[in-house]
Design an enzyme around this catalytic site. Structure first.
Site, PDB file in Angstrom:
ATOM      1  N   GLY A 126       3.594  18.561   0.441  1.00  0.00           N
ATOM      2  CA  GLY A 126       2.959  19.500   1.568  1.00  0.00           C
ATOM      3  C   GLY A 126       3.528  18.988   2.864  1.00  0.00           C
ATOM      4  N   ARG A 127       2.973  19.563   3.749  1.00  0.00           N
ATOM      5  CA  ARG A 127       3.426  19.282   5.313  1.00  0.00           C
ATOM      6  C   ARG A 127       3.226  17.742   5.594  1.00  0.00           C
ATOM      7  NH1 ARG A 127       1.608  24.762   6.122  1.00  0.00           N
ATOM      8  NH2 ARG A 127      -0.601  24.102   5.723  1.00  0.00           N
ATOM      9  N   MET A 128       1.970  17.281   5.306  1.00  0.00           N
ATOM     10  CA  MET A 128       1.810  15.947   5.632  1.00  0.00           C
ATOM     11  C   MET A 128       2.522  14.935   4.725  1.00  0.00           C
ATOM     12  SD  MET A 128       0.614  14.793   8.330  1.00  0.00           S
ATOM     13  CE  MET A 128       0.111  13.481   8.002  1.00  0.00           C
ATOM     14  N   ALA A 155     -10.385   9.041   7.597  1.00  0.00           N
ATOM     15  CA  ALA A 155     -10.302   9.293   9.099  1.00  0.00           C
ATOM     16  C   ALA A 155      -9.950  11.066   9.210  1.00  0.00           C
ATOM     17  CB  ALA A 155      -9.200   8.672   9.981  1.00  0.00           C
ATOM     18  N   ASN A 161      -8.459  12.227  11.503  1.00  0.00           N
ATOM     19  CA  ASN A 161      -7.408  12.086  12.446  1.00  0.00           C
ATOM     20  C   ASN A 161      -6.879  10.798  12.389  1.00  0.00           C
ATOM     21  OD1 ASN A 161      -5.604  12.100  14.653  1.00  0.00           O
ATOM     22  ND2 ASN A 161      -6.092  14.086  14.952  1.00  0.00           N
ATOM     23  N   HIS A 211      -4.651  24.731  16.476  1.00  0.00           N
ATOM     24  CA  HIS A 211      -4.148  24.404  15.310  1.00  0.00           C
ATOM     25  C   HIS A 211      -3.207  25.489  14.898  1.00  0.00           C
ATOM     26  CE1 HIS A 211      -6.701  21.012  14.913  1.00  0.00           C
ATOM     27  NE2 HIS A 211      -5.760  20.419  14.306  1.00  0.00           N
ATOM     28  N   HIS A 212      -2.149  25.186  14.265  1.00  0.00           N
ATOM     29  CA  HIS A 212      -1.104  26.194  13.559  1.00  0.00           C
ATOM     30  C   HIS A 212      -1.482  27.224  12.832  1.00  0.00           C
ATOM     31  CE1 HIS A 212      -1.595  23.978   9.599  1.00  0.00           C
ATOM     32  NE2 HIS A 212      -1.663  22.749  10.727  1.00  0.00           N
ATOM     33  N   LYS A 254      -3.576  26.664   9.079  1.00  0.00           N
ATOM     34  CA  LYS A 254      -4.837  25.787   8.673  1.00  0.00           C
ATOM     35  C   LYS A 254      -5.911  26.581   8.235  1.00  0.00           C
ATOM     36  CE  LYS A 254      -7.649  22.345  10.745  1.00  0.00           C
ATOM     37  NZ  LYS A 254      -7.226  21.100   9.691  1.00  0.00           N
ATOM     38  N   GLY A 269     -11.284  18.843  11.359  1.00  0.00           N
ATOM     39  CA  GLY A 269     -12.082  17.789  11.125  1.00  0.00           C
ATOM     40  C   GLY A 269     -12.066  16.740  12.227  1.00  0.00           C
TER      41      GLY A 269
HETATM   42  P1  NAD Z   1      -0.346  21.362   3.028  1.00  0.00           P
HETATM   43  O1  NAD Z   1      -0.950  22.791   2.367  1.00  0.00           O
HETATM   44  O2  NAD Z   1       1.104  21.617   3.579  1.00  0.00           O
HETATM   45  O3  NAD Z   1      -0.525  20.475   1.636  1.00  0.00           O
HETATM   46  C1  NAD Z   1      -1.391  20.064   0.865  1.00  0.00           C
HETATM   47  C2  NAD Z   1      -0.664  19.517  -0.233  1.00  0.00           C
HETATM   48  O4  NAD Z   1      -1.539  19.087  -1.470  1.00  0.00           O
HETATM   49  C3  NAD Z   1       0.150  20.909  -0.974  1.00  0.00           C
HETATM   50  O5  NAD Z   1       1.355  20.636  -1.338  1.00  0.00           O
HETATM   51  C4  NAD Z   1      -0.737  21.010  -2.171  1.00  0.00           C
HETATM   52  O6  NAD Z   1       0.046  21.690  -3.507  1.00  0.00           O
HETATM   53  C5  NAD Z   1      -1.292  19.597  -2.464  1.00  0.00           C
HETATM   54  N1  NAD Z   1      -2.467  19.675  -3.413  1.00  0.00           N
HETATM   55  C6  NAD Z   1      -3.423  20.426  -3.625  1.00  0.00           C
HETATM   56  N2  NAD Z   1      -4.282  20.196  -4.437  1.00  0.00           N
HETATM   57  C7  NAD Z   1      -3.591  18.985  -5.145  1.00  0.00           C
HETATM   58  C8  NAD Z   1      -4.262  18.437  -6.172  1.00  0.00           C
HETATM   59  N3  NAD Z   1      -5.197  18.698  -7.243  1.00  0.00           N
HETATM   60  N4  NAD Z   1      -3.345  17.171  -6.714  1.00  0.00           N
HETATM   61  C9  NAD Z   1      -2.161  16.901  -5.930  1.00  0.00           C
HETATM   62  N5  NAD Z   1      -1.786  17.818  -4.789  1.00  0.00           N
HETATM   63  C10 NAD Z   1      -2.428  18.731  -4.742  1.00  0.00           C
HETATM   64  O7  NAD Z   1      -1.464  20.822   4.211  1.00  0.00           O
HETATM   65  P2  NAD Z   1      -1.102  19.824   5.214  1.00  0.00           P
HETATM   66  O8  NAD Z   1      -1.000  20.602   6.484  1.00  0.00           O
HETATM   67  O9  NAD Z   1      -0.128  18.831   4.710  1.00  0.00           O
HETATM   68  O10 NAD Z   1      -2.621  19.344   5.202  1.00  0.00           O
HETATM   69  C11 NAD Z   1      -3.332  18.694   4.083  1.00  0.00           C
HETATM   70  C12 NAD Z   1      -4.564  17.853   4.544  1.00  0.00           C
HETATM   71  O11 NAD Z   1      -4.488  16.948   5.434  1.00  0.00           O
HETATM   72  C13 NAD Z   1      -5.679  19.072   5.251  1.00  0.00           C
HETATM   73  O12 NAD Z   1      -6.900  19.077   4.820  1.00  0.00           O
HETATM   74  C14 NAD Z   1      -5.506  18.794   6.700  1.00  0.00           C
HETATM   75  O13 NAD Z   1      -6.481  19.174   7.635  1.00  0.00           O
HETATM   76  C15 NAD Z   1      -5.245  17.422   6.611  1.00  0.00           C
HETATM   77  N6  NAD Z   1      -4.648  16.650   7.476  1.00  0.00           N
HETATM   78  C16 NAD Z   1      -5.289  15.485   8.137  1.00  0.00           C
HETATM   79  C17 NAD Z   1      -4.734  14.573   9.167  1.00  0.00           C
HETATM   80  C18 NAD Z   1      -5.524  13.543   9.683  1.00  0.00           C
HETATM   81  O14 NAD Z   1      -4.848  12.612  10.587  1.00  0.00           O
HETATM   82  N7  NAD Z   1      -6.468  13.213   8.924  1.00  0.00           N
HETATM   83  C19 NAD Z   1      -3.796  15.016   9.755  1.00  0.00           C
HETATM   84  C20 NAD Z   1      -2.905  16.313   9.264  1.00  0.00           C
HETATM   85  C21 NAD Z   1      -3.538  17.084   8.403  1.00  0.00           C
END
Ligand code: NAD
Length: 270
Positions: free
Chosen positions: A13-15, A124, A126, A157-158, A161, A167
């Site tokens: 995923g992105r993160m 968290a 964030n 956000h982008h 989302k 959150g």
């Molecule tokens: P994303 O969709 O790019 O990535 C999520 C990844 O999780 C995907 O590759 C997906 O295939 C994978 N995934 C889904 N179900 C799964 C499972 N059962 N097992 C394993 N992998 C699984 O999204 P993103 O932009 O990377 O964001 C992910 C989450 O993180 C979102 O909830 C976002 O809001 C959150 N986020 C939190 C913070 C923070 O600081 N707390 C910062 C950025 C994003």
């Protein structure tokens, strides 16, 4: 001390990819495992290549239990259903869990708290240092200003989302409610459309904008007659969340079971 072995849930995923790059650049940690959702094209591929950091010789798995078996800490930035399963595994295997997934509801927090009785969980909305400070400032300002100040939380956000408000916006609203000594859910005004009537005194309002590749902007507005105070944080790049999450994992090493957040990591706990 041996390097902390980190697993990344949702590593494609992105993160997930950003976390892999951050781990590579951080002393004291090593990227040991990564998983993806069943059916993801990343499964079976090299974890390092998926994240664009070069071959690691470790394959991306779909079996979350296998990832937990090879990690001291797992970073979860996935989706609420996956995060729940990962809480359970972290508790069973006494692995540190750094939860970044948002869109969590009350039922998820019940499960997180149950797991936190058995292992160390960071949660968290964030992980950026700046937003952690913004949250604390919001609490403080809400405590200081009288209820004539209307509170609104605005976020952008982008375009990808999937949850709204973010959150982080909700965490800011909760901090404002806590500062005022009111129950958040009783005053939250989430989304206005049509003839909504006048603003209710004491409400905490939310507005969500979506577009482009904005990593995350948050503003808390305190508005009274003839006076307005605005607290703003703008994230330019996801790297700030990844750095905070890795810092949280290192901080959690050796800490007793419990649910912690970035306020604890930064030593700001009241
Ligand atoms: P994303 O969709 O790019 O990535 C999520 C990844 O999780 C995907 O590759 C997906 O295939 C994978 N995934 C889904 N179900 C799964 C499972 N059962 N097992 C394993 N992998 C699984 O999204 P993103 O932009 O990377 O964001 C992910 C989450 O993180 C979102 O909830 C976002 O809001 C959150 N986020 C939190 C913070 C923070 O600081 N707390 C910062 C950025 C994003």
């Amino acid at each position: 001390m041996a390097d902390l072995r980190i697993g990344i849930a949702g590593c494609a995923g992105r993160m997930g990819q950003m976390l892999a790059r951050t781990i590579k650049d951080t002393p004291g940690v090593v990227l040991a495992a990564g998983n993806e959702r069943p059916g993801s094209p990343a499964i079976g591929q090299d974890l390092g290549e998926v994240a664009g950091i070069g071959k690691l010789g470790v394959a991306v798995v779909s079996d979350a239990a296998a990832m937990f078996a090879g990690a001291d800490a797992v970073l979860d930035f996935t989706a609420p259903v996956a995060a729940l399963a990962h809480c359970q595994l972290a508790a069973e295997r006494k692995v540190i869990l750094v939860l970044g997934t948002t869109g969590l509801e009350a039922e998820h927090f019940t499960a997180i708290d149950a797991a936190a009785k058995r292992t160390t969980i960071l949660q968290a909305a964030n992980y950026s240092v700046g937003v952690t400070l913004l949250t604390e400032l919001t609490r403080q300002v809400a405590r200081t200003l009288d209820p004539d100040f209307d509170i609104e939380v605005v976020e952008m956000h982008h375009r990808h989302k999937v949850d709204a408000p973010s959150g982080t916006a909700l965490a800011l609203g909760h901090a404002a409610a806590a500062g005022r000594g009111v129950e958040h859910d009783a005053v939250a005004a989430r989304g206005r459309d049509g003839i909504t009537g006048a603003r209710r005194r004491g409400d905490i309002g939310y507005a969500a904008l979506r577009g482009g590749n904005v990593a995350g902007d948050h503003t808390v507005v305190f508005a009274a007659d003839n006076e307005r105070l605005e607290l703003t944080h703008k994230a330019g790049d996801r790297a700030i969340f990844a750095r905070g999450a890795v810092r949280a994992a290192l901080w959690a090493r050796g800490k007793p079971p419990g649910r912690y957040n970035m306020v604890d990591v930064l030593g700001l706990a009241r």
